[in-house]
Design a protein around this motif. Structure first.
Motif, PDB file in Angstrom:
ATOM      1  N   VAL A  64      47.861 -32.485 -73.984  1.00 40.31           N
ATOM      2  CA  VAL A  64      49.155 -32.770 -73.366  1.00 40.31           C
ATOM      3  C   VAL A  64      50.228 -32.298 -74.341  1.00 40.31           C
ATOM      4  CG1 VAL A  64      50.756 -34.596 -72.644  1.00 40.31           C
ATOM      5  CG2 VAL A  64      48.335 -34.714 -72.006  1.00 40.31           C
ATOM      6  N   VAL A  65      51.259 -31.661 -73.816  1.00 33.91           N
ATOM      7  CA  VAL A  65      52.404 -31.258 -74.624  1.00 33.91           C
ATOM      8  C   VAL A  65      53.599 -32.111 -74.215  1.00 33.91           C
ATOM      9  CG1 VAL A  65      53.989 -29.383 -75.241  1.00 33.91           C
ATOM     10  CG2 VAL A  65      51.552 -28.895 -74.865  1.00 33.91           C
ATOM     11  N   LEU A  66      54.189 -32.806 -75.175  1.00 36.46           N
ATOM     12  CA  LEU A  66      55.400 -33.589 -74.946  1.00 36.46           C
ATOM     13  C   LEU A  66      56.552 -32.922 -75.683  1.00 36.46           C
ATOM     14  CD1 LEU A  66      54.535 -37.386 -75.486  1.00 36.46           C
ATOM     15  CD2 LEU A  66      54.837 -36.174 -73.336  1.00 36.46           C
ATOM     16  N   LYS A  67      57.604 -32.577 -74.959  1.00 32.70           N
ATOM     17  CA  LYS A  67      58.791 -32.000 -75.589  1.00 32.70           C
ATOM     18  C   LYS A  67      59.930 -32.999 -75.514  1.00 32.70           C
ATOM     19  CE  LYS A  67      62.942 -29.921 -75.271  1.00 32.70           C
ATOM     20  NZ  LYS A  67      64.130 -30.290 -74.434  1.00 32.70           N
ATOM     21  N   PHE A  68      60.574 -33.257 -76.647  1.00 36.98           N
ATOM     22  CA  PHE A  68      61.706 -34.180 -76.707  1.00 36.98           C
ATOM     23  C   PHE A  68      62.971 -33.401 -77.042  1.00 36.98           C
ATOM     24  CE2 PHE A  68      58.028 -36.855 -77.715  1.00 36.98           C
ATOM     25  CZ  PHE A  68      58.207 -37.875 -76.797  1.00 36.98           C
TER      26      PHE A  68
END
Length: 440
Positions: free
Chosen positions: A8-12
Motif C-alpha cells: 500500500v502506498v500512502l501519500k500525505f
C-alpha cells in the motif's frame, strides 16, 4: 513482488502533516493490514512557498535569514542527515545572494530541500512511536525523469529496476520507507521537479512501479467534489470516478489532482483513493469505468484569454488548423482550448501566453489575410462525466446564450463564457446537471 503481498502506498500532503496524530493513526492502520507500506510525503505546509519566495528575491539576505529560521523551526527533532539538509539550504541561500540568477535545474535543486527535510522529520517522528521508518530521497532511489525542469515526467522503464530494488529491500526488512514526493533525477543526473502537486504523481508512479494494491492520496482539507465549494455551496463529494473522468477533471483545472497522476495508475490497474484526513468517510475511489455509474463534476478555469481568428474560407481552408497549431507549438505557446465554427477559429490561452500567441500568429495576418480579434477575457466551464453528451439538452439556455465557444466529447462538455459570467454559469450548470439529477 507478488500480488498477494502487494504494498500500500500512502501519500500525505503538506497540510496533512500538520496533524501528526492522524497521520500516525493512518500509518498504524495501514500496517495492521499486514501488507508492506510505503509512505510518500510532500514538504510541510507553506515551505515550498517560502522557498519559491526566496528564488523570487535572490538578493534579499534578511528575507533569506527569516525563511531559513522558519524552515528550521518547522522541522524539530531531525536526524544528522536532516541537519545536513538544513546546512545545504543555508549554503544555497548564500549562493542566491552572491551568484548569478539560478537556472531551472538549480532552482529545482533548491526547491527539493522542502521534501528532503519533510521526510527526515516525519521518519524521525514515526520512529519515536515505534514505526520502523526510514527517509528515502527519490533522486537517490533512482526515480528518473526527463529533462523538463519544473514540470518533468517520470520515465517508468528507466526508474523501475532501481526503485523496485531499493524499496523492495527495505520492505523485505520490514521497514517503512518515507519517500520524497515532488521530484526525481533527470537524465542529466540533476534534480528535476514534477510541477506543483507533483507528490501525487510521484506516489502514483511509485505505486505503479511496485504494482501496489492501492495508492491513497491523503489530503487535510480537500476532497473530490462535484464543484469547487467556494463557488458552489451545494457541491458534494464524489464516491467513485473512472480513470478517464479523473484525468479530465485534473486537465480542466480541478486542483485536487496533479494532471499526470492518473496515467500510471490506469496503465497498471492500480486503485487510487483520494481521501480527507479530517473526515475518513470522505473518500473518492478512482478505478476502471463502470456503466452503472452516473457522475457529473464541474470545473471553472480562469482567468483565460480568447482570440478570434476570422479566416477567409473558414475552417474549410486546407491546413489552416494545422498551421495555427504548428505556429503556436513553434513558439512554445500552450493552447488551452480550440473552438471552430464555419467562419471562426477561437483560441483560448492562459493570460501569460497571449503576447507570445499574438506574435506567433502575426504572419498569418499578412500572408493569409487572417483577421485577429481580441483578446477577450473568458472563463472555461467544463462538465465532466462518462456519457455527459446525453446532457447537452439540459444545459441552461442562458449559459448557452452567453457562450463564446462550445465543444463536446463523450466525457466533457466545455463552454467558454465571459469571465464575469463564469461563477453564475457554474452554479446554474451545477444545479441542472448535479442537483436536479440527484433529486431525480
Amino acid at each position: 513482488m507478488s500480488r498477494r503481498r502487494a504494498p500500500v502506498v500512502l501519500k500525505f500532503g503538506g497540510a496533512s502533516l500538520e496533524d501528526f496524530d492522524r497521520v500516525l493513526g493512518d500509518v498504524v492502520r495501514a500496517r495492521a493490514e499486514g501488507r508492506p507500506l510505503v509512505v510518500v510525503a510532500s514538504a510541510r505546509e507553506g515551505i515550498t512557498d517560502r522557498l519559491t519566495d526566496a528564488l523570487h528575491h535572490p538578493r534579499s539576505a534578511a528575507r533569506h535569514r527569516k525563511i531559513l529560521e522558519e524552515v528550521r523551526s518547522r522541522h524539530p527533532g531531525i536526524s544528522p542527515s536532516g541537519r545536513r539538509h538544513l546546512a545545504r539550504l543555508a549554503r544555497l541561500l548564500t549562493a542566491l545572494e552572491v551568484g548569478p540568477k539560478p537556472d531551472a535545474p538549480v532552482a529545482d535543486r533548491f526547491l527539493s530541500q522542502g521534501e528532503r527535510l519533510s521526510v527526515d522529520w516525519l521518519a524521525q517522528r514515526l520512529k519515536a512511536h515505534g514505526i520502523p521508518a526510514v527517509p528515502v530521497e527519490a533522486d537517490h532511489l533512482g526515480l528518473i525523469t526527463d529533462n523538463t525542469y519544473g514540470a518533468s515526467c517520470i520515465l517508468f522503464d528507466r526508474s523501475g529496476p532501481a526503485v523496485r530494488a531499493g524499496l523492495g529491500r527495505l520492505l523485505t526488512e520490514g521497514r517503512v520507507p518515507v519517500v520524497t514526493g515532488y521530484f526525481g533525477r533527470s537524465l542529466e543526473g540533476r534534480v528535476a521537479t514534477l510541477g506543483r502537486g507533483g507528490s501525487d504523481y510521484a506516489a502514483a508512479g511509485i505505486g505503479a512501479i511496485l504494482r501496489a494494491e492501492r495508492v491513497e492520496l491523503v489530503k487535510r482539507h480537500v476532497a473530490v467534489l462535484t464543484a469547487d465549494p467556494a463557488e458552489v455551496p451545494g457541491a458534494r463529494p464524489i464516491a467513485e470516478l473512472s480513470y478517464e473522468e479523473a484525468e479530465e477533471l485534473a486537465q480542466f483545472g480541478a486542483r485536487v489532482l496533479h494532471p499526470l497522476t492518473i496515467e500510471p495508475a490506469r496503465a497498471h490497474g492500480i486503485v487510487l483513493r483520494v481521501r480527507s484526513l479530517d473526515d475518513p468517510h470522505v473518500v473518492t475511489t478512482i478505478g476502471p469505468s463502470r456503466s452503472d455509474r452516473h457522475n457529473r463534476a464541474l470545473t471553472l478555469l480562469r482567468p483565460l484569454r480568447l482570440l478570434r481568428l476570422r479566416v477567409p474560407g473558414g475552417r474549410q481552408r486546407p491546413g489552416i488548423v494545422a498551421e495555427v497549431s504548428q505556429r503556436l507549438a513553434g513558439a512554445k505557446v500552450n493552447l488551452v482550448q480550440l473552438y471552430t465554427s464555419s467562419a471562426l477559429l477561437c483560441l483560448v490561452f492562459a493570460p501569460g501566453e497571449i503576447l507570445a500567441a499574438l506574435r506567433a500568429l502575426a504572419p498569418l495576418t499578412r500572408e493569409a489575410a487572417v483577421m485577429v480579434e481580441g483578446p477577450f477575457r473568458v472563463a472555461l466551464l467544463t462538465a465532466i462525466g462518462d456519457g455527459v453528451l446525453a446532457d447537452v439538452d439540459r444545459i441552461p439556455g442562458r449559459v448557452v446564450a452567453s457562450a463564446e465557444g462550445f465543444s463536446a466529447t463523450p466525457r466533457a462538455l466545455s463552454i467558454a463564457v465571459a469571465e464575469e459570467e463564469g461563477p453564475n454559469a457554474l452554479r446554474e450548470l451545477h444545479r441542472a446537471l448535479v442537483e436536479e439529477a440527484w433529486v431525480g
